[in-house]
Design a protein around this motif. Structure first.
Motif, PDB file in Angstrom:
ATOM      1  N   LEU A   1       0.823  -1.202   0.000  1.00 33.41           N
ATOM      2  CA  LEU A   1       0.000   0.000   0.000  1.00 33.41           C
ATOM      3  C   LEU A   1       0.862   1.258   0.000  1.00 33.41           C
ATOM      4  CD1 LEU A   1      -2.819  -1.030   2.515  1.00 33.41           C
ATOM      5  CD2 LEU A   1      -3.026  -0.757   0.039  1.00 33.41           C
ATOM      6  N   LYS A   2       1.959   1.180   0.729  1.00 33.49           N
ATOM      7  CA  LYS A   2       2.845   2.349   0.789  1.00 33.49           C
ATOM      8  C   LYS A   2       3.527   2.611  -0.555  1.00 33.49           C
ATOM      9  CE  LYS A   2       6.709   4.268   3.412  1.00 33.49           C
ATOM     10  NZ  LYS A   2       7.684   4.056   4.503  1.00 33.49           N
ATOM     11  N   HIS A   3       3.929   1.514  -1.236  1.00 35.48           N
ATOM     12  CA  HIS A   3       4.630   1.654  -2.520  1.00 35.48           C
ATOM     13  C   HIS A   3       3.695   1.262  -3.680  1.00 35.48           C
ATOM     14  CE1 HIS A   3       7.773   1.052   0.558  1.00 35.48           C
ATOM     15  NE2 HIS A   3       8.520   1.897  -0.193  1.00 35.48           N
ATOM     16  N   TRP A   4       2.451   1.720  -3.603  1.00 36.57           N
ATOM     17  CA  TRP A   4       1.443   1.287  -4.551  1.00 36.57           C
ATOM     18  C   TRP A   4       1.743   1.717  -5.986  1.00 36.57           C
ATOM     19  CZ3 TRP A   4      -1.361   4.878  -7.358  1.00 36.57           C
ATOM     20  CH2 TRP A   4      -1.218   6.211  -6.950  1.00 36.57           C
ATOM     21  N   ASP A   5       2.565   2.802  -6.159  1.00 37.35           N
ATOM     22  CA  ASP A   5       2.773   3.336  -7.513  1.00 37.35           C
ATOM     23  C   ASP A   5       4.126   2.953  -8.100  1.00 37.35           C
ATOM     24  OD1 ASP A   5       1.710   4.725  -9.646  1.00 37.35           O
ATOM     25  OD2 ASP A   5       2.805   6.563  -9.128  1.00 37.35           O
ATOM     26  N   THR A   6       4.814   2.011  -7.437  1.00 42.41           N
ATOM     27  CA  THR A   6       6.110   1.579  -7.959  1.00 42.41           C
ATOM     28  C   THR A   6       5.889   0.540  -9.038  1.00 42.41           C
ATOM     29  OG1 THR A   6       6.310  -0.103  -6.264  1.00 42.41           O
ATOM     30  CG2 THR A   6       7.229   2.045  -5.739  1.00 42.41           C
ATOM     31  N   PRO A   7       6.857   0.381  -9.963  1.00 43.29           N
ATOM     32  CA  PRO A   7       6.686  -0.590 -11.062  1.00 43.29           C
ATOM     33  C   PRO A   7       6.459  -2.015 -10.569  1.00 43.29           C
ATOM     34  CG  PRO A   7       8.477   0.905 -11.564  1.00 43.29           C
ATOM     35  CD  PRO A   7       8.068   1.231 -10.167  1.00 43.29           C
ATOM     36  N   VAL A   8       7.139  -2.435  -9.478  1.00 37.79           N
ATOM     37  CA  VAL A   8       6.982  -3.824  -9.005  1.00 37.79           C
ATOM     38  C   VAL A   8       5.552  -4.074  -8.565  1.00 37.79           C
ATOM     39  CG1 VAL A   8       7.666  -5.455  -7.215  1.00 37.79           C
ATOM     40  CG2 VAL A   8       9.394  -4.090  -8.382  1.00 37.79           C
ATOM     41  N   VAL A   9       4.985  -3.147  -7.810  1.00 31.07           N
ATOM     42  CA  VAL A   9       3.611  -3.323  -7.334  1.00 31.07           C
ATOM     43  C   VAL A   9       2.630  -3.243  -8.489  1.00 31.07           C
ATOM     44  CG1 VAL A   9       1.822  -2.390  -5.823  1.00 31.07           C
ATOM     45  CG2 VAL A   9       4.213  -2.429  -5.057  1.00 31.07           C
ATOM     46  N   ARG A  10       2.844  -2.268  -9.402  1.00 31.29           N
ATOM     47  CA  ARG A  10       1.931  -2.108 -10.529  1.00 31.29           C
ATOM     48  C   ARG A  10       2.019  -3.301 -11.478  1.00 31.29           C
ATOM     49  NH1 ARG A  10       3.068   3.453 -13.208  1.00 31.29           N
ATOM     50  NH2 ARG A  10       1.253   2.797 -14.436  1.00 31.29           N
ATOM     51  N   ALA A  11       3.242  -3.844 -11.666  1.00 30.80           N
ATOM     52  CA  ALA A  11       3.414  -4.972 -12.589  1.00 30.80           C
ATOM     53  C   ALA A  11       2.781  -6.253 -12.050  1.00 30.80           C
ATOM     54  CB  ALA A  11       4.902  -5.192 -12.859  1.00 30.80           C
ATOM     55  N   ASN A  12       2.432  -6.298 -10.735  1.00 24.96           N
ATOM     56  CA  ASN A  12       1.886  -7.528 -10.138  1.00 24.96           C
ATOM     57  C   ASN A  12       0.385  -7.420  -9.877  1.00 24.96           C
ATOM     58  OD1 ASN A  12       4.151  -9.599  -9.307  1.00 24.96           O
ATOM     59  ND2 ASN A  12       4.996  -7.553  -8.991  1.00 24.96           N
ATOM     60  N   ASN A  13      -0.273  -6.537 -10.609  1.00 29.38           N
ATOM     61  CA  ASN A  13      -1.728  -6.412 -10.496  1.00 29.38           C
ATOM     62  C   ASN A  13      -2.128  -6.110  -9.052  1.00 29.38           C
ATOM     63  OD1 ASN A  13      -4.526  -6.598 -10.684  1.00 29.38           O
ATOM     64  ND2 ASN A  13      -4.370  -8.122 -12.321  1.00 29.38           N
ATOM     65  N   ARG A  14      -2.160  -4.836  -8.762  1.00 29.38           N
ATOM     66  CA  ARG A  14      -2.344  -4.411  -7.377  1.00 29.38           C
ATOM     67  C   ARG A  14      -3.619  -4.970  -6.741  1.00 29.38           C
ATOM     68  NH1 ARG A  14      -1.425   1.933  -8.297  1.00 29.38           N
ATOM     69  NH2 ARG A  14      -2.692   1.345 -10.105  1.00 29.38           N
ATOM     70  N   ALA A  15      -4.714  -4.945  -7.469  1.00 35.57           N
ATOM     71  CA  ALA A  15      -5.990  -5.407  -6.876  1.00 35.57           C
ATOM     72  C   ALA A  15      -5.918  -6.877  -6.479  1.00 35.57           C
ATOM     73  CB  ALA A  15      -7.137  -5.178  -7.859  1.00 35.57           C
ATOM     74  N   LEU A  16      -5.369  -7.705  -7.376  1.00 34.21           N
ATOM     75  CA  LEU A  16      -5.239  -9.126  -7.038  1.00 34.21           C
ATOM     76  C   LEU A  16      -4.260  -9.336  -5.895  1.00 34.21           C
ATOM     77  CD1 LEU A  16      -5.221 -10.896 -10.524  1.00 34.21           C
ATOM     78  CD2 LEU A  16      -7.029 -10.917  -8.794  1.00 34.21           C
TER      79      LEU A  16
ATOM     80  N   ARG B   1      -0.435  -4.599 -17.159  1.00 27.00           N
ATOM     81  CA  ARG B   1      -0.900  -4.137 -15.850  1.00 27.00           C
ATOM     82  C   ARG B   1      -2.413  -3.997 -15.876  1.00 27.00           C
ATOM     83  NH1 ARG B   1       1.515   0.500 -15.825  1.00 27.00           N
ATOM     84  NH2 ARG B   1      -0.333   1.757 -16.339  1.00 27.00           N
ATOM     85  N   ALA B   2      -2.984  -4.368 -14.872  1.00 21.45           N
ATOM     86  CA  ALA B   2      -4.438  -4.179 -14.780  1.00 21.45           C
ATOM     87  C   ALA B   2      -4.744  -2.724 -14.647  1.00 21.45           C
ATOM     88  CB  ALA B   2      -4.988  -4.920 -13.576  1.00 21.45           C
ATOM     89  N   PRO B   3      -5.662  -2.189 -15.452  1.00 22.23           N
ATOM     90  CA  PRO B   3      -5.974  -0.771 -15.403  1.00 22.23           C
ATOM     91  C   PRO B   3      -6.482  -0.401 -14.008  1.00 22.23           C
ATOM     92  CG  PRO B   3      -6.944  -1.805 -17.350  1.00 22.23           C
ATOM     93  CD  PRO B   3      -6.449  -2.887 -16.515  1.00 22.23           C
TER      94      PRO B   3
END
Length: 812
Positions: free
Chosen positions: A538-553, A810-812
């Motif tokens: 949640l803290k690093h929600w906008d980093t490439p690693v988090v975004r590349a792993n489908n944040r919602a899932l 990435r999931a939109p």
């Protein structure tokens, strides 16, 4: 000598009654003594002579008036009393015997006028059986004479003992006519027998013959002889050396006390006092081993025969004469018979009958006296209460006598207790022993089985012969010699000695025990770790690693893993209806959410890299919300399965008493096994499908190597639950719950560690890799490898489109 003493007790009783001014005032009893010669013919002749008053009797005829005959006392032997009783029964003439004990004489149909002042063989045999049962002798032998006395008495005893469970090792019949050959055969048979107790139904002569044979075979010692009559044992003791055979013998004696004044009466007997007594001279000769001078007139005074004869002078005295076992010889048994007749006469002459008419003592019929005699109930001067039962047998107690040796090596009988036929407890007569610590020999075929074991019958032997077998687990025997072990109550178990049951201890996987506390702490730590990872994402929600792993899932998966880690808390503690409802269903649903989230993530990656081409219709699978739909649909199906499960027989608290012998396992019973296995099967099918899809995506570019971690995580997940099945079925008790908790925690840790820990490592410790340039570099390297592979393929092969930017997958 014994018969003469009995006759004197008869005389003594009549003289005492005639001196009594209260019993029969103004009435004098007379008597006559007849000698039957111990033969049936003589007895019948003398009886008819007594009834008719003629030496040559004519039945039913008296030639002259005389004083009425009141009753007849006798005879001694049952064989002689039976024909007398048949004859007197025709006239309803009272007969009172003091020595005839044959059981059939109690039959009032055959012998209506017969009574006796001693117990019948039936009663005596019953007493012997009660003595055997009281001392718990279960393995006995029987020696019986081959006549009415032996056959009736022994058959009564064996029948009663057989019904009580006592085994008869041998039942030997000895001929009434003495036979040395047959006696030796019986003795040889006894040599191989192991019974310690032998019940004796023999005449004096046959008993002495058996004892003589046993003295020759010295190894047949240590037997316990039990007899219903003490007299013949006392007579047998006159044999030299026989005391070593009879030591420890038991016998029964009708309870009586010494008649006061009778010993003094016997001491005053002298031939000059009663010259009319035709038997006293012979009695005198037998007692003092002498002969009257007038009986040897045919011998010359100087002959050798005359020199060896000791003459009776008349100066001998009976005052200091002692008889062996005088207290057992019952020489005063005629006393009670006379008194019973006297009291019957008193009742008859008391003018208290129904019509109030007094009976003339000089003119009464025999049946009138017989009626009063049956109803008589009185106390003799010595204090003994006397009455007859319905069969004409006297009601009395029995003394139990035991043969013992004194310190002076003298043999004597000791009264050790009594048996009262009128008092009983649970179909057993009450035996009262004076010595509670009396050492009684044992007579058993097999040694007693101690508490905690049961009897196992030995094939080919009576039921008294057995082996002892310890009770199995869950059964007990709280007494010795039990035929079978008893089952402990359902919620108890047998102690190690198997002689009692102990309450089972309730057991379950509690929070406060070391194993439960450890599992609870691990579950909380694992849940805290999942929450911590969720916080990092949640803290690093906008980093490439988090975004590349489908944040919602990722968020959904982390939340479900947190709940998975907390599921074991429902398995700990005492099972209740609520926890039983929730534990398996909660586990199934949250794990389904977790596994379906992994499936959605894997499908997204696989479809983005292997299936998608420009204009391909499958591209719709990458639209926003598709992965969420996969999770929802998969989870909804599991919810439906669990709903059906709860609608059928649902899980419920149960007490398992079969798995562990010493504990009651408190557990949750799954209810419908079909629904339970459908739930597990669906979860297993979902996990297997997820593993298969992730395995297909294992070769994606390094920049998107989450697929490798997904594959590894599902491999761990499936391995844990495959190993869970045999462990779950082999574990017992609370360890079954521990195995399931361990599997939940291990699979949760596998998913959390394999999927998210590497991402956290990059996010927190390698921030230089968490930039778009690093991801593009991994994508370009993957394109170059793909180009090299395509250059080697035929020209008609079409190149698939590969996304080069993280936003493409990435999931939109």
């Amino acid at each position: 000598m014994w018969g003469y003493h009995v006759a004197q007790s008869f005389v003594f009783a009549i003289e005492e009654i005639n001196r009594d001014t209260q019993l029969l005032p103004n009435l004098t009893l007379g008597f006559s003594i007849w000698n039957s010669g111990d033969s049936v013919h003589g007895a019948l002749h003398e009886t008819m002579d007594f009834l008719t008053g003629q030496e040559e009797p004519v039945p039913n005829y008296m030639c002259q008036p005389r004083s009425p005959r009141a009753a007849l006392v006798g005879d001694t032997r049952s064989a002689v009393s039976v024909p007398i009783a048949r004859l007197l029964g025709l006239y309803k003439f009272p007969q009172v015997s003091h020595s005839s004990s044959l059981a059939s004489l109690s039959d009032k149909t055959q012998f209506p006028s017969f009574l006796r002042t001693l117990a019948s063989d039936f009663t005596s045999s019953h007493m012997v059986a009660q003595l055997v049962l009281h001392f718990r002798w279960s393995w006995v032998g029987v020696l019986a004479q081959d006549d009415d006395f032996g056959q009736q008495g022994s058959s009564l005893v064996t029948q009663e003992l057989g019904q009580a469970g006592v085994c008869i090792e041998f039942h030997l019949h000895i001929p009434s006519q003495q036979s040395l050959g047959k006696t030796d055969t019986i003795i040889y048979t006894m040599e191989s027998c192991t019974a310690t107790v032998i019940l004796v139904f023999l005449s004096n002569s046959n008993f002495q013959l058996i004892l003589q044979g046993l003295l020759v075979h010295h190894h047949i010692l240590g037997k316990v002889w039990v007899s219903q009559d003490t007299l013949h044992i006392a007579i047998a003791l006159s044999m030299p050396g026989v005391s070593q055979v009879l030591r420890g013998s038991f016998s029964l004696l009708q309870h009586s006390t010494q008649v006061p004044g009778f010993p003094e009466f016997l001491a005053q007997l002298h031939p000059t006092h009663t010259p009319e007594d035709m038997f006293i001279e012979r009695f005198w000769e037998e007692t003092f081993r002498c002969m009257w001078p007038h009986k040897i007139q045919g011998l010359e005074k100087n002959s050798k025969a005359a020199e060896t004869v000791q003459f009776c002078s008349g100066n001998e005295s009976l005052r200091d004469q002692n008889y062996p076992f005088q207290e057992l010889s019952k020489v005063d048994i005629g006393y009670m018979a006379v008194y019973s007749i006297a009291h019957a006469l008193k009742e008859l002459l008391a003018c208290e009958n129904e019509d109030g008419v007094c009976t003339d003592p000089q003119h009464f019929l025999p049946w009138q006296l017989l009626h009063s005699l049956r109803e008589v109930h009185f106390k003799t001067p010595d204090g003994k209460e006397t009455m007859f039962d319905a069969n004409g047998d006297i009601v009395t107690e029995f003394d139990i006598l035991c043969g013992q040796k004194t310190e002076d090596d003298l043999f004597h009988f000791v009264r050790i207790g009594t048996i009262d036929p009128q008092s009983s407890l649970e179909n057993r007569m009450i035996v009262r022993l004076r010595k509670e610590n009396l050492q009684v020999p044992r007579s058993v075929c097999s040694r007693s089985c101690a508490p905690g074991s049961s009897q196992i019958p030995r094939q080919g032997f009576p039921h008294c012969c057995f082996k002892c077998s310890p009770c199995p687990d869950g059964e007990f025997a709280d007494q010795g010699d039990m035929r079978r072990c008893l089952l402990c109550p359902k919620e108890q178990y047998s102690n190690p000695a198997r002689d009692r049951c102990l309450p089972r201890i309730e057991t379950f996987l509690a929070f406060d025990e070391p194993l439960g506390l450890t599992l609870a702490l691990v579950a909380l730590m694992l849940a805290a770790l999942a929450v911590l990872v969720l916080g990092v994402f949640l803290k690093h929600w906008d980093t490439p690693v988090v975004r590349a792993n489908n944040r919602a899932l990722s968020y959904t998966l982390l939340i479900s893993l947190t709940l998975c880690a907390l599921c074991p808390l429902l398995f700990l503690g005492r099972p209740t209806t609520a926890t039983c409802f929730l534990r398996q269903t909660t586990f199934a649903i949250v794990f389904t959410v977790a596994v379906s989230s992994v499936l959605a993530k894997t499908l997204t990656v696989v479809l983005a890299f292997r299936v998608i081409r420009p204009g391909d219709r499958v591209r719709v699978c990458l639209r926003p919300g598709t992965s969420t739909s996969v999770v929802l649909v998969a989870s909804l199906m599991q919810v439906m399965v669990c709903g059906v499960w709860l609608g059928t027989p649902p899980p419920f608290p149960d007490r398992d008493t079969a798995s562990e012998p010493h504990h009651i396992i408190l557990q949750c019973q799954e209810g419908s096994e079909t629904a339970f296995f459908c739930m597990l099967g669906y979860l297993g099918l979902l996990a297997g499908g997820t593993f298969s899809v992730s395995f297909l995506a294992r070769d994606l570019p390094d920049a998107f190597n989450e697929t490798k971690f997904l594959t590894f995580s599902m491999l761990l997940f499936c391995s844990v639950w495959v190993a869970f099945l045999p462990l779950y079925h082999s574990a017992r008790g609370k360890f079954t719950v521990a195995v399931e908790i361990f599997s939940i925690l291990a699979s949760t840790a596998g998913l959390l560690g394999s999927i998210f820990i590497p991402k956290c490592y990059i996010t927190l410790l390698k921030p230089q890799q968490n930039v778009p340039a690093w991801l593009r570099r991994g994508g370009q390297a993957h394109q170059e490898r793909q180009s090299n592979e395509l250059s080697k393929r035929p020209l008609h092969t079409t190149k698939a489109h590969k996304p080069t930017h993280t936003e493409d997958i990435r999931a939109p």
